[in-house]
Write an enzyme that holds these catalytic residues in place. Structure first.
Site, mmCIF file in Angstrom:
data_model
loop_
_atom_site.group_PDB
_atom_site.id
_atom_site.type_symbol
_atom_site.label_atom_id
_atom_site.label_comp_id
_atom_site.label_asym_id
_atom_site.label_seq_id
_atom_site.Cartn_x
_atom_site.Cartn_y
_atom_site.Cartn_z
ATOM 1 N N GLN A 97 0.844 -1.191 0.000
ATOM 2 C CA GLN A 97 0.000 0.000 0.000
ATOM 3 C C GLN A 97 0.887 1.252 0.000
ATOM 4 O OE1 GLN A 97 -2.143 1.818 3.365
ATOM 5 N NE2 GLN A 97 -4.030 1.255 2.313
ATOM 6 N N TYR A 184 -5.983 11.249 4.011
ATOM 7 C CA TYR A 184 -4.604 11.527 3.617
ATOM 8 C C TYR A 184 -4.565 12.329 2.313
ATOM 9 C CZ TYR A 184 -3.592 8.358 7.447
ATOM 10 O OH TYR A 184 -3.537 7.778 8.694
ATOM 11 N N GLY A 321 -9.286 -6.556 9.193
ATOM 12 C CA GLY A 321 -8.155 -5.856 9.767
ATOM 13 C C GLY A 321 -7.765 -6.409 11.113
ATOM 14 N N ARG A 322 -8.333 -5.830 12.170
ATOM 15 C CA ARG A 322 -7.926 -6.185 13.535
ATOM 16 C C ARG A 322 -7.977 -7.673 13.851
ATOM 17 N NH1 ARG A 322 -10.643 -1.089 16.851
ATOM 18 N NH2 ARG A 322 -9.475 0.533 15.755
#
Length: 366
Positions: A97, A184, A321-322
């Site tokens: 990424q 971002y 994810g987590r």
């Protein structure tokens, strides 16, 4: 047969299942070079059909957090070669990424202590970078006031992404994901509450999405469109991203432009699990109507909700994810109905050593 555990062809890349390990910042590379623990961390999780790495800065200017492994030096390339070889040894696939945080940075992270850069000089209020405080101790600290990029500097940043993508190919990645999400740099151009420019990168929808599309095009020309994915977070609110009038229209326009480009995939980031609002009800279907290529989404899925989304044709791949933090063998646990371990939040970011990183055990059914 469960769709979640069936193979999938991603632009010719054969994935062994439809489970994606979502990108997660861990801030564990103290020298910004992937080390032995980085290698082990990703290899342990190679049961995923696709791994998307943590955000990898494309330049020193692109950093917003200490201890993230980058792709702007040859030493970093050599470190990532080891990671990719380890993942491939386990028949895994892995994308890097590529990341530029824009204004979500601090002067202590920037070249020569300069201001961070963005579409404008607007501060990201109540938004922390992970940088050095006045005592030179690492920790969360209010992002510094940015300055607006000039048009030639925008061209330089596109070049940084191309160079990082080429380094990723040299390092043995299967592809790259452009990080266009979560407040971002690219979102700072897309959102007009931040972007007050009057040149070709500001004002209209087409102007505000220009940087993202031009970067995708430049990277695709360099390494091949089939090796390029992009992550976006429609209606994202992280890092002082405010609502704006033509928001749905903007993201539908992005979807239509991405459909034209036939890239590897689009990855939707739903921010509910990271403390922001969920995308409006029905919007993913609206996006799907304009973009018909491979679609990934992340945002609090479990096995049941993942299966439902795949069966309904809403998504092609599901990102977790987590759950991958504490369950390196997440795919096997979900497949067999084994219990999931709970990650230790205190060790999510920036701790050194194995604790909370590579010391979570694989499940033993005995």
């Amino acid at each position: 047969m469960s769709m979640l555990f069936t193979p999938y062809s991603l632009s010719g890349l054969s994935l062994k299942n439809r489970v994606v390990m979502a990108p997660m910042t861990r801030a564990r590379a103290e020298t910004t070079v992937p080390d032995d623990l980085t290698v082990l961390y990703y290899q342990q999780r190679a049961g995923a059909g696709l791994i998307i790495t943590e955000g990898v800065p494309v330049s020193v200017q692109g950093r917003g957090y200490l201890f993230n492994p980058g792709l702007y030096t040859q030493e970093q390339v050599e470190g990532w070669k080891r990671v990719n070889a380890a993942v491939h040894q386990k028949q895994g696939c892995i994308f890097a990424q590529l990341w530029h945080v824009g204004r979500v940075s601090h002067t202590t992270l920037q070249p020569n202590g300069e201001a961070p850069v963005s579409s404008s000089a607007k501060l990201a209020a109540n938004s922390n970078a992970y940088a050095y405080d006045e005592n030179h101790q690492p920790g969360p600290i209010q992002a510094s006031k940015p300055r607006a990029l000039t048009v030639p500097e925008i061209a330089d940043i596109k070049g940084d992404f191309v160079r990082a993508a080429c380094r990723a190919m040299e390092a043995g990645f299967d592809g790259i994901e452009i990080h266009g999400a979560n407040g971002y740099l690219f979102e700072q151009f897309i959102n007009p509450t931040v972007n007050d420019r009057t040149d070709e990168y500001g004002g209209s929808i087409q102007n505000r999405i220009r940087l993202l599309l031009e970067t995708i095009d430049a990277v695709a020309a360099a390494i091949g469109r089939e090796k390029v994915g992009v992550r976006i977070s429609p209606f994202g609110r992280l890092f002082d991203m405010a609502p704006f009038e033509d928001e749905a229209e903007t993201w539908v326009a992005v979807a239509a432009e991405l459909q034209k480009r036939n890239i590897a995939y689009v990855h939707l980031s739903d921010q509910l699990t990271i403390g922001a609002e969920r995308m409006p009800e029905g919007f993913p279907k609206q996006f799907r109507a304009s973009y018909r290529g491979t679609l990934i989404a992340a945002g609090g899925f479990d096995r049941e909700s993942a299966e439902a989304a795949l069966e309904a044709g809403e998504l092609d791949l599901i990102a977790f994810g987590r759950p991958f933090i504490a369950n390196p063998d997440l795919v096997e646990r979900m497949k067999n109905g084994w219990p999931l371990a709970t990650p230790d939040r205190e060790t999510f970011y920036g701790n050194s050593g194995e604790k909370g990183y590579v010391d979570y055990p694989f499940y033993n059914p005995a």
